[in-house]
Design a protein around this motif. Structure first.
Motif, mmCIF file in Angstrom:
data_model
loop_
_atom_site.group_PDB
_atom_site.id
_atom_site.type_symbol
_atom_site.label_atom_id
_atom_site.label_comp_id
_atom_site.label_asym_id
_atom_site.label_seq_id
_atom_site.Cartn_x
_atom_site.Cartn_y
_atom_site.Cartn_z
ATOM 1 N N GLN A 2 -9.955 -6.417 2.481
ATOM 2 C CA GLN A 2 -8.942 -7.015 3.530
ATOM 3 C C GLN A 2 -7.820 -7.716 2.530
ATOM 4 O O GLN A 2 -8.235 -8.246 1.932
ATOM 5 C CB GLN A 2 -9.418 -7.956 4.279
ATOM 6 C CG GLN A 2 -10.265 -7.383 5.540
ATOM 7 C CD GLN A 2 -11.631 -6.822 5.180
ATOM 8 O OE1 GLN A 2 -12.249 -7.481 4.508
ATOM 9 N NE2 GLN A 2 -12.024 -5.440 5.404
ATOM 10 N N VAL A 4 -3.843 -9.632 3.040
ATOM 11 C CA VAL A 4 -3.124 -10.391 3.488
ATOM 12 C C VAL A 4 -1.825 -11.003 2.638
ATOM 13 O O VAL A 4 -2.210 -11.731 1.877
ATOM 14 C CB VAL A 4 -3.819 -11.545 4.192
ATOM 15 C CG1 VAL A 4 -2.600 -12.331 5.176
ATOM 16 C CG2 VAL A 4 -4.955 -11.055 5.115
ATOM 17 N N GLU A 5 -0.839 -10.393 3.013
ATOM 18 C CA GLU A 5 0.520 -10.752 2.265
ATOM 19 C C GLU A 5 1.134 -12.215 2.929
ATOM 20 O O GLU A 5 0.937 -12.236 3.908
ATOM 21 C CB GLU A 5 1.318 -9.873 1.898
ATOM 22 C CG GLU A 5 1.027 -8.328 1.515
ATOM 23 C CD GLU A 5 0.533 -7.450 2.678
ATOM 24 O OE1 GLU A 5 0.479 -6.151 2.142
ATOM 25 O OE2 GLU A 5 0.060 -7.835 3.561
ATOM 26 N N CYS A 21 -1.066 -12.287 -2.278
ATOM 27 C CA CYS A 21 -1.897 -11.391 -1.567
ATOM 28 C C CYS A 21 -3.222 -11.794 -1.593
ATOM 29 O O CYS A 21 -3.920 -11.674 -2.579
ATOM 30 C CB CYS A 21 -1.826 -9.826 -2.205
ATOM 31 S SG CYS A 21 -2.968 -8.683 -1.518
ATOM 32 N N PHE A 91 4.173 -4.656 0.546
ATOM 33 C CA PHE A 91 2.838 -4.313 0.861
ATOM 34 C C PHE A 91 2.120 -4.568 -0.567
ATOM 35 O O PHE A 91 2.173 -4.197 -1.806
ATOM 36 C CB PHE A 91 2.725 -3.106 1.328
ATOM 37 C CG PHE A 91 3.485 -2.731 2.694
ATOM 38 C CD1 PHE A 91 4.646 -2.119 2.580
ATOM 39 C CD2 PHE A 91 2.743 -2.715 3.756
ATOM 40 C CE1 PHE A 91 5.368 -2.107 3.774
ATOM 41 C CE2 PHE A 91 3.353 -2.855 4.937
ATOM 42 C CZ PHE A 91 4.390 -2.222 4.851
ATOM 43 N N ASN A 112 -6.467 0.980 0.356
ATOM 44 C CA ASN A 112 -6.419 -0.295 1.332
ATOM 45 C C ASN A 112 -5.053 -1.123 0.941
ATOM 46 O O ASN A 112 -4.441 -1.198 0.002
ATOM 47 C CB ASN A 112 -7.443 -1.472 0.248
ATOM 48 C CG ASN A 112 -8.899 -0.959 0.334
ATOM 49 O OD1 ASN A 112 -9.630 -1.040 1.179
ATOM 50 N ND2 ASN A 112 -9.227 -0.374 -0.712
ATOM 51 N N TRP A 113 -4.463 -1.457 2.282
ATOM 52 C CA TRP A 113 -3.327 -2.030 2.398
ATOM 53 C C TRP A 113 -3.380 -3.020 3.248
ATOM 54 O O TRP A 113 -3.879 -3.233 4.055
ATOM 55 C CB TRP A 113 -2.347 -0.769 2.983
ATOM 56 C CG TRP A 113 -2.107 0.478 2.114
ATOM 57 C CD1 TRP A 113 -2.865 1.297 1.804
ATOM 58 C CD2 TRP A 113 -1.062 0.550 1.273
ATOM 59 N NE1 TRP A 113 -2.518 2.440 1.079
ATOM 60 C CE2 TRP A 113 -1.222 1.852 0.605
ATOM 61 C CE3 TRP A 113 -0.005 -0.109 0.742
ATOM 62 C CZ2 TRP A 113 -0.456 2.339 -0.441
ATOM 63 C CZ3 TRP A 113 0.953 0.472 -0.072
ATOM 64 C CH2 TRP A 113 0.657 1.571 -0.589
ATOM 65 N N GLY A 114 -2.319 -4.026 3.116
ATOM 66 C CA GLY A 114 -2.241 -5.054 3.865
ATOM 67 C C GLY A 114 -0.870 -4.912 4.844
ATOM 68 O O GLY A 114 -0.565 -3.838 5.058
ATOM 69 N N GLU A 115 -0.714 -5.600 5.675
ATOM 70 C CA GLU A 115 0.571 -5.436 6.615
ATOM 71 C C GLU A 115 1.589 -5.886 6.545
ATOM 72 O O GLU A 115 2.935 -5.265 6.956
ATOM 73 C CB GLU A 115 0.002 -6.407 8.036
ATOM 74 C CG GLU A 115 -1.374 -6.244 8.586
ATOM 75 C CD GLU A 115 -1.342 -5.157 9.350
ATOM 76 O OE1 GLU A 115 -2.504 -4.317 9.419
ATOM 77 O OE2 GLU A 115 -0.443 -4.628 9.980
ATOM 78 N N GLY A 116 1.915 -6.151 5.060
ATOM 79 C CA GLY A 116 3.451 -6.462 4.512
ATOM 80 C C GLY A 116 3.969 -7.786 5.018
ATOM 81 O O GLY A 116 3.731 -8.495 5.770
ATOM 82 N N THR A 117 4.899 -8.158 4.224
ATOM 83 C CA THR A 117 5.692 -9.224 4.341
ATOM 84 C C THR A 117 7.217 -8.935 3.792
ATOM 85 O O THR A 117 7.376 -8.281 2.865
ATOM 86 C CB THR A 117 5.278 -10.447 3.371
ATOM 87 O OG1 THR A 117 5.958 -11.577 3.456
ATOM 88 C CG2 THR A 117 5.447 -10.089 1.819
#
Length: 122
Positions: A2, A4-5, A21, A91, A112-117
């Protein structure tokens, strides 16, 4: 994994931002990508967490720095002297499998990727 940015925002040209991140675990290769407005996703910076090798897109060399935080599973991207061309959704990505260093800025090698900022530079 998981991811999270955080740390995005709106700044003026020439200013700095540091993105973070938070990862549930660090993988061998981790990277930052961005999607500029109206453009395709592009690799910004990548790091091998074991060898500490670092790779940067030509457009950010000398201005951006990718690094792990001193403690915890956090991957940071320090961005200096920002320009409007740096605007976009950023991301964090992590790869479970090893890759050749020439692939480190290619998104298809990350699973695996975060949702972005969002970063906006005006």
């Amino acid at each position: 994994v998981q991811l999270v940015e955080s740390g995005g925002g709106s700044v003026q040209a020439g200013e700095s931002l540091t993105l973070s991140c938070a990862a549930s675990k660090l993988t061998v290769t981790m990277a930052w990508f961005r999607v500029p407005p109206g453009k395709k996703r592009e690799g910004v910076a990548a790091t091998y967490t074991t060898t500490k090798g670092k790779y940067y897109a030509d457009s950010v060399k000398g201005r951006f720095r990718i690094f792990r935080a001193d403690a915890g599973n956090t991957l940071n991207l320090a961005m200096n002297n920002l320009t409007p061309d740096d605007s976009g959704m950023y991301f964090c990505a992590a790869a479970d499998s090893p890759m050749h260093w020439t692939q480190a800025l290619q998104s298809e090698h990350y699973n695996n990727w975060g949702e972005g900022t969002q970063v906006t530079v005006s």
